[in-house]
Design a protein around this motif. Structure first.
Motif, PDB file in Angstrom:
ATOM      1  N   GLN A  43       0.835  -1.212   0.000  1.00 56.91           N
ATOM      2  CA  GLN A  43       0.000   0.000   0.000  1.00 56.91           C
ATOM      3  C   GLN A  43       0.868   1.260   0.000  1.00 56.91           C
ATOM      4  OE1 GLN A  43      -2.807   0.937  -0.689  1.00 56.91           O
ATOM      5  NE2 GLN A  43      -3.607   2.547   0.637  1.00 56.91           N
ATOM      6  N   VAL A  44       1.934   1.248   0.815  1.00 58.64           N
ATOM      7  CA  VAL A  44       2.817   2.428   0.850  1.00 58.64           C
ATOM      8  C   VAL A  44       3.486   2.608  -0.514  1.00 58.64           C
ATOM      9  CG1 VAL A  44       4.940   3.370   1.864  1.00 58.64           C
ATOM     10  CG2 VAL A  44       3.164   2.430   3.359  1.00 58.64           C
ATOM     11  N   ARG A  98       2.236   1.801  -3.403  1.00 61.35           N
ATOM     12  CA  ARG A  98       1.230   2.369  -4.327  1.00 61.35           C
ATOM     13  C   ARG A  98       1.105   3.878  -4.096  1.00 61.35           C
ATOM     14  NH1 ARG A  98      -1.431  -2.774  -3.676  1.00 61.35           N
ATOM     15  NH2 ARG A  98      -2.382  -2.116  -1.716  1.00 61.35           N
ATOM     16  N   ARG A  99       1.097   4.277  -2.837  1.00 59.92           N
ATOM     17  CA  ARG A  99       0.964   5.710  -2.533  1.00 59.92           C
ATOM     18  C   ARG A  99       2.176   6.504  -3.030  1.00 59.92           C
ATOM     19  NH1 ARG A  99      -2.014   8.192   1.405  1.00 59.92           N
ATOM     20  NH2 ARG A  99      -3.718   7.044   2.380  1.00 59.92           N
ATOM     21  N   ALA A 151       1.887   7.020  -6.623  1.00 57.38           N
ATOM     22  CA  ALA A 151       0.886   8.051  -6.929  1.00 57.38           C
ATOM     23  C   ALA A 151       1.461   9.459  -6.746  1.00 57.38           C
ATOM     24  CB  ALA A 151      -0.343   7.858  -6.034  1.00 57.38           C
ATOM     25  N   ASP A 171       3.572  14.840   5.041  1.00 56.13           N
ATOM     26  CA  ASP A 171       2.567  14.040   4.341  1.00 56.13           C
ATOM     27  C   ASP A 171       2.880  12.543   4.436  1.00 56.13           C
ATOM     28  OD1 ASP A 171       0.466  13.304   2.696  1.00 56.13           O
ATOM     29  OD2 ASP A 171       1.597  13.639   0.854  1.00 56.13           O
ATOM     30  N   ILE A 172       4.067  12.162   3.984  1.00 55.30           N
ATOM     31  CA  ILE A 172       4.399  10.729   3.926  1.00 55.30           C
ATOM     32  C   ILE A 172       4.427  10.123   5.323  1.00 55.30           C
ATOM     33  CG2 ILE A 172       6.191   9.054   3.259  1.00 55.30           C
ATOM     34  CD1 ILE A 172       6.888  10.925   0.914  1.00 55.30           C
ATOM     35  N   TRP A 179       1.200   8.454   6.740  1.00 56.18           N
ATOM     36  CA  TRP A 179       0.552   7.298   6.102  1.00 56.18           C
ATOM     37  C   TRP A 179       0.674   6.078   7.024  1.00 56.18           C
ATOM     38  CZ3 TRP A 179       3.369   7.457   0.687  1.00 56.18           C
ATOM     39  CH2 TRP A 179       2.998   8.630   0.019  1.00 56.18           C
TER      40      TRP A 179
END
Ligand code: 5RP
Length: 218
Positions: free
Chosen positions: A142-143, A145-146, A149, A185-186, A189
């Protein structure tokens, strides 16, 4: 001068920033190894060290320098560490040695962060060096994929488990024009332990090794 000679030069220069009688925050990496070897020469003039990795702890202990657990220490006057990239405002990418989480913890204990690096590490904009992110194994996909993005190309660092039992994802292709915002931001997550942007904990001073000598960046 070779890159190793430049690292040795700033490792020596960092000794001037050690506060006598104090506990010194010690980073990780080949440049810091030069610093640790210099610190050994003045070990009777310091109380000891707080270390940011198992590797640095082993080197400190081999030199007979007492190593304190970070939980025993409220504050250190100075933290000395290297960087993979540093910009002109002291923002850094760190974690090439996979020690970013403990490095940020010790940096947080420190009143000043003195970065030691050879001049090749100085950049206008962070991001040419792939950004390391320490991730809890369950969150890896998931990380990644983020991170994709965000415009980066994430790659799992094969065969590496951090001192904290986690994974490292290296992200290439990012142009980090707003390091403070991207770090914040990161970092929030789920599953991200630490992102290797050091903007909140930027360098107070950088000692850059150049063929002409040590250049100071404030
Ligand atoms: C380790 C780090 C190091 O400070 C960084 O990788 C620089 O290392 P070197 O001094 O070997 O170039 O962040 O996690």
């Amino acid at each position: 001068m070779t890159q190793d000679e430049l690292k040795a030069l700033v490792g020596r220069a960092a000794i001037d920033h050690v506060v006598p009688g104090s506990i010194v925050g010690v980073g990780t990496g080949s440049t810091v190894n030069c610093f640790i070897d210099e610190l050994a020469k003045i070990k009777d003039r310091i109380a000891g060290a707080v270390s940011s990795s198992v590797k640095s702890t082993e080197r400190l202990v081999a030199h007979g320098i007492p190593v304190f657990d970070a939980n025993e220490v409220e504050s250190v006057p100075v933290y000395i560490d290297g960087a993979d990239e540093i910009d002109h405002r002291g923002h850094m990418i760190k974690g090439g040695g996979a020690a970013l989480t403990r490095e940020k913890i010790v940096a947080d204990l420190a009143q000043r962060f003195v970065c030691i690096a050879d001049a090749s590490k100085l950049v206008d904009t962070l991001g040419a060096f792939p950004l390391p992110v320490e991730v809890i194994p369950m969150a890896r996909a998931q990380v990644m994929r983020r991170l994709a993005a965000l415009g980066g190309t994430p790659r799992l660092r094969e065969g590496v488990i951090t001192d904290n039992g986690n994974l490292i994802v290296d992200v290439s292709g990012l142009r980090i024009t707003e390091p403070l915002a991207m770090e914040a931001d990161i970092n929030q997550w789920p599953g991200v332990v630490t992102v290797g942007i050091f903007a909140r904990h930027r360098a107070s001073l950088c000692l850059l090794g150049t063929p002409e000598g040590v250049r100071q960046l404030n």
